[in-house]
Scaffold this motif. Sequence first.
Motif, mmCIF file in Angstrom:
data_model
loop_
_atom_site.group_PDB
_atom_site.id
_atom_site.type_symbol
_atom_site.label_atom_id
_atom_site.label_comp_id
_atom_site.label_asym_id
_atom_site.label_seq_id
_atom_site.Cartn_x
_atom_site.Cartn_y
_atom_site.Cartn_z
ATOM 1 N N MET A 17 -9.592 0.255 -2.838
ATOM 2 C CA MET A 17 -8.350 0.936 -2.472
ATOM 3 C C MET A 17 -7.631 0.129 -1.402
ATOM 4 O O MET A 17 -8.242 -0.403 -0.486
ATOM 5 C CB MET A 17 -8.662 2.344 -1.955
ATOM 6 C CG MET A 17 -7.425 3.141 -1.567
ATOM 7 S SD MET A 17 -7.823 4.838 -1.082
ATOM 8 C CE MET A 17 -8.314 5.502 -2.666
ATOM 9 N N SER A 18 -6.301 0.017 -1.516
ATOM 10 C CA SER A 18 -5.526 -0.749 -0.554
ATOM 11 C C SER A 18 -5.438 -0.015 0.775
ATOM 12 O O SER A 18 -5.645 1.194 0.852
ATOM 13 C CB SER A 18 -4.109 -0.983 -1.096
ATOM 14 O OG SER A 18 -3.380 0.234 -1.131
ATOM 15 N N GLY A 19 -5.103 -0.773 1.832
ATOM 16 C CA GLY A 19 -4.931 -0.136 3.127
ATOM 17 C C GLY A 19 -3.822 0.897 3.106
ATOM 18 O O GLY A 19 -3.952 1.981 3.676
ATOM 19 N N GLU A 20 -2.701 0.562 2.424
ATOM 20 C CA GLU A 20 -1.592 1.502 2.367
ATOM 21 C C GLU A 20 -1.986 2.768 1.622
ATOM 22 O O GLU A 20 -1.652 3.883 2.035
ATOM 23 C CB GLU A 20 -0.386 0.847 1.701
ATOM 24 C CG GLU A 20 0.852 1.728 1.690
ATOM 25 C CD GLU A 20 2.072 1.014 1.148
ATOM 26 O OE1 GLU A 20 3.086 1.690 0.902
ATOM 27 O OE2 GLU A 20 2.002 -0.220 0.969
ATOM 28 N N GLY A 21 -2.709 2.618 0.500
ATOM 29 C CA GLY A 21 -3.150 3.786 -0.247
ATOM 30 C C GLY A 21 -4.115 4.648 0.544
ATOM 31 O O GLY A 21 -4.052 5.887 0.494
ATOM 32 N N THR A 22 -5.003 4.005 1.288
ATOM 33 C CA THR A 22 -5.946 4.751 2.120
ATOM 34 C C THR A 22 -5.214 5.487 3.230
ATOM 35 O O THR A 22 -5.536 6.629 3.566
ATOM 36 C CB THR A 22 -6.997 3.798 2.709
ATOM 37 O OG1 THR A 22 -7.622 3.072 1.667
ATOM 38 C CG2 THR A 22 -8.054 4.570 3.481
ATOM 39 N N HIS A 23 -4.212 4.842 3.806
ATOM 40 C CA HIS A 23 -3.421 5.463 4.865
ATOM 41 C C HIS A 23 -2.729 6.723 4.337
ATOM 42 O O HIS A 23 -2.765 7.784 4.971
ATOM 43 C CB HIS A 23 -2.398 4.454 5.390
ATOM 44 C CG HIS A 23 -1.650 4.894 6.592
ATOM 45 N ND1 HIS A 23 -0.354 5.366 6.529
ATOM 46 C CD2 HIS A 23 -2.005 4.953 7.904
ATOM 47 C CE1 HIS A 23 0.054 5.687 7.738
ATOM 48 N NE2 HIS A 23 -0.915 5.442 8.592
ATOM 49 N N GLU A 24 -2.104 6.635 3.174
ATOM 50 C CA GLU A 24 -1.444 7.796 2.581
ATOM 51 C C GLU A 24 -2.445 8.904 2.287
ATOM 52 O O GLU A 24 -2.164 10.096 2.498
ATOM 53 C CB GLU A 24 -0.716 7.381 1.304
ATOM 54 C CG GLU A 24 0.461 6.440 1.552
ATOM 55 C CD GLU A 24 1.075 5.950 0.265
ATOM 56 O OE1 GLU A 24 0.509 6.243 -0.821
ATOM 57 O OE2 GLU A 24 2.122 5.271 0.328
ATOM 58 N N ARG A 25 -3.602 8.522 1.808
ATOM 59 C CA ARG A 25 -4.655 9.498 1.502
ATOM 60 C C ARG A 25 -5.104 10.237 2.763
ATOM 61 O O ARG A 25 -5.289 11.452 2.749
ATOM 62 C CB ARG A 25 -5.829 8.752 0.864
ATOM 63 C CG ARG A 25 -7.071 9.577 0.582
ATOM 64 C CD ARG A 25 -8.121 8.649 -0.015
ATOM 65 N NE ARG A 25 -9.438 9.249 -0.018
ATOM 66 C CZ ARG A 25 -10.546 8.567 -0.283
ATOM 67 N NH1 ARG A 25 -10.467 7.276 -0.555
ATOM 68 N NH2 ARG A 25 -11.725 9.166 -0.264
ATOM 69 N N LEU A 26 -5.237 9.512 3.865
ATOM 70 C CA LEU A 26 -5.658 10.143 5.112
ATOM 71 C C LEU A 26 -4.600 11.093 5.647
ATOM 72 O O LEU A 26 -4.908 12.202 6.098
ATOM 73 C CB LEU A 26 -5.979 9.087 6.170
ATOM 74 C CG LEU A 26 -7.257 8.277 6.002
ATOM 75 C CD1 LEU A 26 -7.401 7.274 7.120
ATOM 76 C CD2 LEU A 26 -8.466 9.174 5.958
ATOM 77 N N LEU A 27 -3.354 10.658 5.620
ATOM 78 C CA LEU A 27 -2.292 11.503 6.156
ATOM 79 C C LEU A 27 -2.062 12.748 5.307
ATOM 80 O O LEU A 27 -1.479 13.730 5.794
ATOM 81 C CB LEU A 27 -0.995 10.698 6.268
ATOM 82 C CG LEU A 27 -0.980 9.589 7.326
ATOM 83 C CD1 LEU A 27 0.387 8.912 7.360
ATOM 84 C CD2 LEU A 27 -1.327 10.126 8.705
ATOM 85 N N ALA A 28 -2.528 12.733 4.049
ATOM 86 C CA ALA A 28 -2.364 13.898 3.178
ATOM 87 C C ALA A 28 -3.451 14.949 3.396
ATOM 88 O O ALA A 28 -3.308 16.092 2.939
ATOM 89 C CB ALA A 28 -2.358 13.454 1.718
ATOM 90 N N LEU A 29 -4.526 14.601 4.098
ATOM 91 C CA LEU A 29 -5.610 15.566 4.315
ATOM 92 C C LEU A 29 -5.138 16.700 5.224
ATOM 93 O O LEU A 29 -4.455 16.465 6.221
ATOM 94 C CB LEU A 29 -6.818 14.870 4.946
ATOM 95 C CG LEU A 29 -7.556 13.852 4.066
ATOM 96 C CD1 LEU A 29 -8.644 13.154 4.869
ATOM 97 C CD2 LEU A 29 -8.153 14.516 2.833
ATOM 98 N N GLU A 30 -5.531 17.917 4.900
ATOM 99 C CA GLU A 30 -5.110 19.085 5.676
ATOM 100 C C GLU A 30 -6.280 19.927 6.164
ATOM 101 O O GLU A 30 -6.114 20.725 7.090
ATOM 102 C CB GLU A 30 -4.183 19.970 4.826
ATOM 103 C CG GLU A 30 -2.879 19.286 4.443
ATOM 104 C CD GLU A 30 -1.976 20.179 3.634
ATOM 105 O OE1 GLU A 30 -2.440 21.274 3.218
ATOM 106 O OE2 GLU A 30 -0.798 19.816 3.415
#
Length: 298
Positions: free
Chosen positions: A1-14
Amino acid sequence: MSGEGTHERLLALEERLGDERRTLLVGDRRIGLEGLDRGLAGDLDRRWGGFLEREGAADVTLRVYRSRSRGWLDPWKPGEVYRIEALGQPATRVVASYNFALCGDHEPGNWRVAIHEQEDEPVDRLFENAVRYLVARLGVEAGGFALHAAGVLHRERAWLFAGPSRAGKSTAVGLAAPAISLGDDFALVLPGDGEWRIPALPFDNSERGRPDPPRGTFPLAGIWRLHKSEVTRTELPPRLLALASLMSCMAFPWALPEFSEALLDHAQRYLDQGRLGDLHFSKQADLWAVLLEERSGE
């Protein structure tokens, strides 16, 4: 997984791990820990002791989220050195390990960490690794650096014993008794008003924090790179070797790529103003007889 994709995934966690909160004291800084569950909060209370408060304002906040799926780094392989890696560009930087990933939160100056609970890595231990990285990063931003080093307080000054795993850091702390331990595994070196200073830290191999640790920061007498030997002695290496020795003991430089030049600059400034020596020692050494004699010969 790319850094950008991982970043988006983390920010989407609630989903937070829980509702518990603590404040971690690191010298004059306070790190708010939000979203702990009761189990992790209790483990940290035991692990970090008096470095934790249940309430209080924070300079930086780390929020804890639950990850339902694994996928930060590939599973830990037998014999592999524990990995913490930087992914992506600075604007979308993620720092990932096997069961956690850390990134900046939506609010400037705040952070979030996602934890995937697994039996192969205790949650309090992996959470401490995430917090160690954050402390190291805050130290660089403040003009200092983090070291793989043990610290002791002797005659109102701090002394650091640096080196990789099995260099003898815990042994050196024991030999330095009755000096007060400032942590036997990880140290933070910070610029002060005309001198370098270090705080006591809770990151200790005993994994059990003292109830009333030293507070604030302490003037640094020097950093000593450890070498096991039959004869106890000190040496002051040439500047190039001293710089290489200091850089080799820094914590997480590969996970701080945007701070590479800053780390080198901070190390050079320390060598301009501070003291780094080699300490060759045996398990029966009288460290203070050697170290204080060396200082008196300045």
